[in-house]
Design a protein around this motif. Structure first.
Motif, PDB file in Angstrom:
ATOM      1  N   LYS A   1      40.346 -17.444 -59.133  1.00 25.51           N
ATOM      2  CA  LYS A   1      39.981 -18.867 -59.168  1.00 25.51           C
ATOM      3  C   LYS A   1      39.545 -19.260 -60.572  1.00 25.51           C
ATOM      4  O   LYS A   1      39.849 -20.343 -61.058  1.00 25.51           O
ATOM      5  CB  LYS A   1      38.856 -19.147 -58.166  1.00 25.51           C
ATOM      6  CG  LYS A   1      39.281 -19.016 -56.718  1.00 25.51           C
ATOM      7  CD  LYS A   1      39.932 -20.274 -56.198  1.00 25.51           C
ATOM      8  CE  LYS A   1      40.287 -20.120 -54.712  1.00 25.51           C
ATOM      9  NZ  LYS A   1      41.052 -21.237 -54.185  1.00 25.51           N
TER      10      LYS A   1
ATOM     11  N   GLU B   1      40.550 -17.890 -63.314  1.00 30.25           N
ATOM     12  CA  GLU B   1      41.753 -17.947 -64.144  1.00 30.25           C
ATOM     13  C   GLU B   1      42.492 -19.268 -63.941  1.00 30.25           C
ATOM     14  O   GLU B   1      43.030 -19.849 -64.885  1.00 30.25           O
ATOM     15  CB  GLU B   1      42.676 -16.761 -63.805  1.00 30.25           C
ATOM     16  CG  GLU B   1      42.240 -15.496 -64.526  1.00 30.25           C
ATOM     17  CD  GLU B   1      42.881 -14.238 -63.973  1.00 30.25           C
ATOM     18  OE1 GLU B   1      43.870 -14.335 -63.234  1.00 30.25           O
ATOM     19  OE2 GLU B   1      42.358 -13.151 -64.284  1.00 30.25           O
ATOM     20  N   LEU B   2      42.491 -19.701 -62.682  1.00 34.38           N
ATOM     21  CA  LEU B   2      43.150 -20.967 -62.366  1.00 34.38           C
ATOM     22  C   LEU B   2      42.436 -22.131 -63.050  1.00 34.38           C
ATOM     23  O   LEU B   2      43.065 -23.008 -63.636  1.00 34.38           O
ATOM     24  CB  LEU B   2      43.134 -21.151 -60.844  1.00 34.38           C
ATOM     25  CG  LEU B   2      44.242 -21.981 -60.230  1.00 34.38           C
ATOM     26  CD1 LEU B   2      45.617 -21.437 -60.597  1.00 34.38           C
ATOM     27  CD2 LEU B   2      44.080 -21.974 -58.707  1.00 34.38           C
TER      28      LEU B   2
ATOM     29  N   LEU C   1      40.643 -21.996 -65.721  1.00 34.69           N
ATOM     30  CA  LEU C   1      40.804 -21.919 -67.181  1.00 34.69           C
ATOM     31  C   LEU C   1      42.059 -22.661 -67.648  1.00 34.69           C
ATOM     32  O   LEU C   1      42.169 -23.067 -68.798  1.00 34.69           O
ATOM     33  CB  LEU C   1      40.881 -20.456 -67.634  1.00 34.69           C
ATOM     34  CG  LEU C   1      39.547 -19.703 -67.705  1.00 34.69           C
ATOM     35  CD1 LEU C   1      39.782 -18.240 -68.003  1.00 34.69           C
ATOM     36  CD2 LEU C   1      38.648 -20.332 -68.755  1.00 34.69           C
ATOM     37  N   GLN C   2      43.036 -22.819 -66.736  1.00 33.11           N
ATOM     38  CA  GLN C   2      44.278 -23.511 -67.097  1.00 33.11           C
ATOM     39  C   GLN C   2      44.131 -25.026 -66.985  1.00 33.11           C
ATOM     40  O   GLN C   2      45.043 -25.765 -67.332  1.00 33.11           O
ATOM     41  CB  GLN C   2      45.429 -23.061 -66.181  1.00 33.11           C
ATOM     42  CG  GLN C   2      45.557 -21.571 -65.986  1.00 33.11           C
ATOM     43  CD  GLN C   2      45.612 -20.807 -67.278  1.00 33.11           C
ATOM     44  OE1 GLN C   2      46.141 -21.294 -68.290  1.00 33.11           O
ATOM     45  NE2 GLN C   2      45.055 -19.603 -67.284  1.00 33.11           N
TER      46      GLN C   2
ATOM     47  N   SER D   1      35.389 -28.224 -73.119  1.00 30.74           N
ATOM     48  CA  SER D   1      35.354 -26.855 -73.621  1.00 30.74           C
ATOM     49  C   SER D   1      34.084 -26.109 -73.200  1.00 30.74           C
ATOM     50  O   SER D   1      34.084 -24.904 -73.037  1.00 30.74           O
ATOM     51  CB  SER D   1      35.482 -26.838 -75.142  1.00 30.74           C
ATOM     52  OG  SER D   1      34.369 -27.484 -75.707  1.00 30.74           O
TER      53      SER D   1
ATOM     54  N   LEU E   1      34.757 -24.891 -69.728  1.00 31.36           N
ATOM     55  CA  LEU E   1      35.743 -23.810 -69.828  1.00 31.36           C
ATOM     56  C   LEU E   1      35.064 -22.518 -70.296  1.00 31.36           C
ATOM     57  O   LEU E   1      35.363 -21.423 -69.799  1.00 31.36           O
ATOM     58  CB  LEU E   1      36.869 -24.193 -70.785  1.00 31.36           C
ATOM     59  CG  LEU E   1      37.903 -25.171 -70.207  1.00 31.36           C
ATOM     60  CD1 LEU E   1      38.899 -25.592 -71.281  1.00 31.36           C
ATOM     61  CD2 LEU E   1      38.641 -24.567 -69.019  1.00 31.36           C
ATOM     62  N   GLY E   2      34.132 -22.671 -71.272  1.00 38.19           N
ATOM     63  CA  GLY E   2      33.407 -21.494 -71.778  1.00 38.19           C
ATOM     64  C   GLY E   2      32.606 -20.831 -70.673  1.00 38.19           C
ATOM     65  O   GLY E   2      32.560 -19.591 -70.571  1.00 38.19           O
TER      66      GLY E   2
ATOM     67  N   ALA F   1      34.839 -19.026 -68.433  1.00 42.99           N
ATOM     68  CA  ALA F   1      35.251 -17.768 -69.080  1.00 42.99           C
ATOM     69  C   ALA F   1      34.174 -16.698 -68.894  1.00 42.99           C
ATOM     70  O   ALA F   1      34.486 -15.524 -68.700  1.00 42.99           O
ATOM     71  CB  ALA F   1      35.523 -17.998 -70.562  1.00 42.99           C
TER      72      ALA F   1
ATOM     73  N   HIS G   1      34.479 -15.425 -65.447  1.00 42.92           N
ATOM     74  CA  HIS G   1      35.670 -14.581 -65.423  1.00 42.92           C
ATOM     75  C   HIS G   1      35.377 -13.194 -65.997  1.00 42.92           C
ATOM     76  O   HIS G   1      35.731 -12.172 -65.416  1.00 42.92           O
ATOM     77  CB  HIS G   1      36.782 -15.271 -66.227  1.00 42.92           C
ATOM     78  CG  HIS G   1      38.083 -14.552 -66.182  1.00 42.92           C
ATOM     79  ND1 HIS G   1      38.709 -14.106 -67.319  1.00 42.92           N
ATOM     80  CD2 HIS G   1      38.863 -14.188 -65.139  1.00 42.92           C
ATOM     81  CE1 HIS G   1      39.828 -13.498 -66.968  1.00 42.92           C
ATOM     82  NE2 HIS G   1      39.957 -13.542 -65.665  1.00 42.92           N
ATOM     83  N   ARG G   2      34.660 -13.191 -67.132  1.00 46.70           N
ATOM     84  CA  ARG G   2      34.334 -11.922 -67.799  1.00 46.70           C
ATOM     85  C   ARG G   2      33.470 -11.037 -66.879  1.00 46.70           C
ATOM     86  O   ARG G   2      33.708  -9.854 -66.732  1.00 46.70           O
ATOM     87  CB  ARG G   2      33.601 -12.207 -69.120  1.00 46.70           C
ATOM     88  CG  ARG G   2      33.291 -10.962 -69.909  1.00 46.70           C
ATOM     89  CD  ARG G   2      32.867 -11.267 -71.341  1.00 46.70           C
ATOM     90  NE  ARG G   2      32.111 -12.507 -71.470  1.00 46.70           N
ATOM     91  CZ  ARG G   2      32.553 -13.590 -72.109  1.00 46.70           C
ATOM     92  NH1 ARG G   2      33.721 -13.584 -72.702  1.00 46.70           N
ATOM     93  NH2 ARG G   2      31.812 -14.670 -72.191  1.00 46.70           N
TER      94      ARG G   2
END
Lengths: 423, 227
Positions: free
Chosen positions: A232, A234-235, A237-238, A244, A247-248, A251, A254-255
């Motif tokens: 999710k 990753e999705l 992030l697109q 930004s 998005l950060g 990320a 995600h990490r």
């Protein structure tokens, strides 16, 4: 020292002490009885002689030998008490001194006082005493040694169930899954001990299995939610509608999901080794695997400019390929990852007996032996790795019965695996 | 191109669907063995993506076995939460084209999917073209304006990953994982990725390629520049 040896040792001291004391007492009492006998004999002789001299008059010689008794008669005004002495006696026939008993007494013969001494050889009695002492000493010695030996033998038999249980406990492994069953014995105390140990290990094994299965199941159940979070993110992030900052943050999520996923994967892997889920073994050339792994890590080694030397023999062992891959991969990865950031060195030695990884790297913050513990990191500041690599290595070594030692000497780290040839 | 996704985890399925729809695929999603068998028997799919563990009777492996007999032309990708080598080998032995252990990156799934379909439809003899860059995946060769570019293995893997996931934001962790596998958690792995990307960029621009790589601040990179 063993319990049996302790008992034997105390018993030994007792014998060493008891034997001379017993023999001493025996010697003194026997000697006393013999002397009493001799004294009575000599007194009787004295009375007989006095009576004879009173009738027949004194003999011409004042020193005479009568029936092997040396008799001396002196005129004396002194009237001593009866005296018994131990002395020696010259035997002209045997040409030697013999032990003797001397009796001195005063007597009255024909108006005059005489001092008479009778010296009687006690050689026979001494010999008898000696013979008695030796035989009694022998008897006691044989008896004591017999008792000692028998008690050792009996103790060994009696303690046998204890040693059997001890052996079972020492060779007991939790990973074998089965709980410990120590047998009933005829000795009540040992039976009680065995029962207590049985109950205790059963409880521990049950807890251990439950915990292990929990780890495994939890790790497995985590895979799907983790995949969802990661995918999710990753999705998201697109999504170019997001600013930004958002998005950060995605990320970051995600990490973390990736890290959690890796940790989970390592735990699952450990769980599978513990459960013996890698039963299939095949002949594998460790040198070949090593060269493949080195090729795989080539670029990382070049990037860190690590000087590598090798001394690799072809070693064929019977292991599971996936485990060998994890074993060598983890050791090599560690030697590279925890090396100096630039210009470190590394040496790999592989012989029939052992596999050695020696490399430069920052000193450890905790003892080297603890590095095999799960979630233990050599230098916490240095990495965000979960610290399961060496735990996996250790688990694989245990699975195959290889030895593993990690030593650190300042900035030189060395991991040695022994017993690597499995047939 | 039509795909069949067999996955009982609804949220995971929507994530996969969401990503792959953007790639232009048409996706049908089912959650169990029975539905999967009905769909697979009735329709044609370019690729079937199946989870091994499914509720009820029948696993992803059973579906694979059935499909390989009835529709051998369909590509098949297995996904599994187990990740054990045995599962992977069992799947590949039954004829699966690829295997992915959960959790995986959607970009990774997309790249594998493209490679599998490419291999199926064009027997592997394909060229991936992105403007002036031509990639020959099976020969591991790259050409720019008819000039061969000598890339290292890592540089080639990166370029291929970027081109198959063009227009996508790829995080630094994802790229590090591509190059170094599970050891990507190391602090120096990001420097490692960075230096490879730098070298790849340098080599491509040296032979006249446009620098398509955009760095997304604090996150990673995106390949494909709108000019």
């Amino acid at each position: 020292m063993k319990l049996l040896q302790y008992t034997a040792r105390y018993f030994g001291w007792f014998i060493l002490l008891a034997l001379p004391v017993t023999i001493g007492i025996l010697f003194l009492t026997t000697r006393f009885i013999i002397n009493q006998e001799q004294n009575e004999l000599l007194e009787d002789n004295g009375i007989a002689l006095t009576r004879q001299w009173n009738t027949n008059g004194l003999p011409a010689d004042r020193v005479l030998l009568l029936a092997n008794d040396l008799i001396e008669v002196k005129e004396s005004a002194l009237v001593p008490e009866k005296i018994f002495l131990d002395t020696t006696f010259w035997n002209a026939d045997e040409n030697e001194y013999e032990p003797a008993r001397k009796y001195i007494f005063s007597t009255h013969i024909g108006q005059k006082d005489y001092l008479v001494s009778i010296t009687h050889s006690v050689l026979d009695q001494e010999e008898l005493l000696f013979t008695v002492l030796v035989s009694v000493a022998l008897l006691i010695a044989v008896l004591l040694i017999g008792v000692w030996w028998f008690s050792r033998f009996a103790a060994r038999r009696l303690w046998h169930p204890f040693y059997a249980s001890l052996f079972e406990i020492a060779h007991f492994k939790f990973s074998d899954k089965s709980s410990l069953t120590l047998p009933e014995t005829t000795v009540e105390e040992f039976s009680a001990l065995n029962r207590a140990v049985n109950t205790m290990t059963k409880r521990i094994v049950d807890d251990y299995i439950a915990l292990r299965d929990f780890t495994g199941n939890a790790a497995h159940e985590l895979q799907n939610p983790l995949a969802i979070i990661q995918n999710k993110a990753e999705l998201l992030l697109q999504n170019d509608q997001l600013d930004s900052k958002t998005l950060g943050e995605i990320a970051d999520i995600h990490r973390s999901a990736i890290r959690l996923g890796r940790l989970n994967k390592a735990l699952l892997f450990l769980h599978r080794i513990e459960n013996g889920q890698f039963p299939v073994a095949e002949p594998i050339d460790l040198k070949k695997t090593m060269l493949e792994k080195m090729e795989q890590w080539q670029e990382r080694m070049v990037a860190k400019n690590i000087a590598i030397t090798t001394d690799l023999q072809s070693v064929v062992t019977n292991m599971n390929p996936e485990l060998v891959d994890a074993l060598i991969g983890n050791l090599l990865a560690n030697a590279i990852k925890y090396n100096h950031p630039q210009n470190g060195w590394m040496h790999i030695g592989l012989s029939q007996e052992q596999l050695i990884f020696r490399n430069s790297g920052a000193p450890l913050s905790s003892p080297a032996a603890t590095m095999f513990q799960r979630f233990k990191k050599g230098n916490p500041a240095q990495s965000n790795s979960p610290g399961l690599g060496l735990a996996i290595v250790k688990e694989i070594c245990q699975f195959y019965g290889c030895s593993i030692i990690y030593t650190v000497d300042g900035e030189v780290h060395e991991v040695t695996l022994g017993n690597i040839q499995i047939h | 191109m039509k795909l069949l996704l067999i996955e009982d985890e609804h949220d995971l399925a929507t994530a996969i669907q969401g990503y792959l729809v953007q790639e232009g695929y048409l996706i049908e999603h089912v959650t169990d063995y029975a539905q999967a068998m009905t769909k697979a028997d009735l329709y044609e799919y370019a690729c079937i993506i199946a989870d091994i563990t499914l509720p009820g009777k029948g696993t992803g492996l059973d579906i694979l076995q059935h499909i390989k007999q009835s529709k051998p032309e369909a590509a098949f990708i297995l996904i599994s939460a187990k990740g054990a080598l045995d599962d992977r080998l069992a799947g590949l032995n039954l004829g699966a084209d690829d295997y992915l252990a959960k959790p995986f990156h959607l970009a990774e799934l997309s790249a594998r999917l493209k490679a599998v379909i490419r291999r199926r439809l064009f027997s592997g003899n394909t060229v991936l073209t992105y403007h002036e860059i031509q990639i020959f995946p099976d020969e591991k060769r790259v050409m720019v304006h008819e000039t061969a570019v000598q890339l290292t293995r890592s540089e080639f893997d990166l370029l291929l990953y970027f081109v198959t996931n063009k227009g996508r934001v790829l995080t630094k962790e994802q790229l590090a994982e591509l190059l170094t596998g599970d050891d990507a958690d190391q602090a120096d792995s990001h420097d490692f990725v960075y230096s490879h990307i730098k070298n790849m960029r340098k080599k491509l621009t040296a032979v006249g390629a446009i620098d398509y790589l955009v760095s997304v601040y604090g996150i990673g990179y995106k390949f494909g520049r709108t000019i």
